[in-house]
Design a protein around this motif. Sequence first.
Motif, PDB file in Angstrom:
ATOM      1  N   MET A   1       0.846  -1.176   0.000  1.00  0.00           N
ATOM      2  CA  MET A   1       0.000   0.000   0.000  1.00  0.00           C
ATOM      3  C   MET A   1       0.894   1.242   0.000  1.00  0.00           C
ATOM      4  N   ASN A   2       0.575   2.180  -0.843  1.00  0.00           N
ATOM      5  CA  ASN A   2       1.339   3.408  -0.972  1.00  0.00           C
ATOM      6  C   ASN A   2       0.757   4.458  -0.011  1.00  0.00           C
ATOM      7  N   SER A   3       1.497   4.814   1.030  1.00  0.00           N
ATOM      8  CA  SER A   3       0.979   5.751   2.032  1.00  0.00           C
ATOM      9  C   SER A   3       0.727   7.140   1.448  1.00  0.00           C
ATOM     10  N   GLU A   4       1.503   7.526   0.446  1.00  0.00           N
ATOM     11  CA  GLU A   4       1.284   8.828  -0.202  1.00  0.00           C
ATOM     12  C   GLU A   4      -0.082   8.873  -0.887  1.00  0.00           C
ATOM     13  N   LYS A   5      -0.451   7.799  -1.571  1.00  0.00           N
ATOM     14  CA  LYS A   5      -1.765   7.728  -2.230  1.00  0.00           C
ATOM     15  C   LYS A   5      -2.898   7.683  -1.211  1.00  0.00           C
ATOM     16  N   VAL A   6      -2.653   7.027  -0.079  1.00  0.00           N
ATOM     17  CA  VAL A   6      -3.676   6.961   0.962  1.00  0.00           C
ATOM     18  C   VAL A   6      -3.954   8.354   1.519  1.00  0.00           C
ATOM     19  N   ILE A   7      -2.903   9.094   1.815  1.00  0.00           N
ATOM     20  CA  ILE A   7      -3.066  10.456   2.339  1.00  0.00           C
ATOM     21  C   ILE A   7      -3.726  11.353   1.300  1.00  0.00           C
ATOM     22  N   PHE A   8      -3.282  11.237   0.054  1.00  0.00           N
ATOM     23  CA  PHE A   8      -3.849  12.009  -1.053  1.00  0.00           C
ATOM     24  C   PHE A   8      -5.353  11.741  -1.177  1.00  0.00           C
TER      25      PHE A   8
END
Length: 127
Positions: A1-8
């Motif tokens: 899971m990409n944490s940057e995409k989750v925050i975005f």
Amino acid sequence: MNSEKVIFSFFIVLALTLNFGFILGDIENPAHHPVYELFAVIVVNLIATILKFGDRTQMGAVLLSTSLVAVLQLIVAAVIWAVVVHGMNQPLSSAVMVSIVSLSAGAFLANIISVVLLLIETVIIRR
């Protein structure tokens, strides 16, 4: 899971839901549309806009443009609110409240477009 995409994605969806919460209610009744909620909508939309600056794709450009539209409409709504209440020292009339909520509804539509584009991008990446 990409944490940057989750925050975005989190901030895009949060901007949409907060904006929906602000416009929900009787359009003419200022009691249904608290100023602190409009402030929260503006802050979250600004954060979502800043997060969109890093994407250099065509989809990123469209996402950024929808976010800029939402922020512009929300800031205009806040300026109208501030000018009437603090600049002119008048209570919010129903006509002014309708203008503020209408501008926020336009921002809500821009946020819906952002979420739909985010979902489309997610489906395309999965394939």
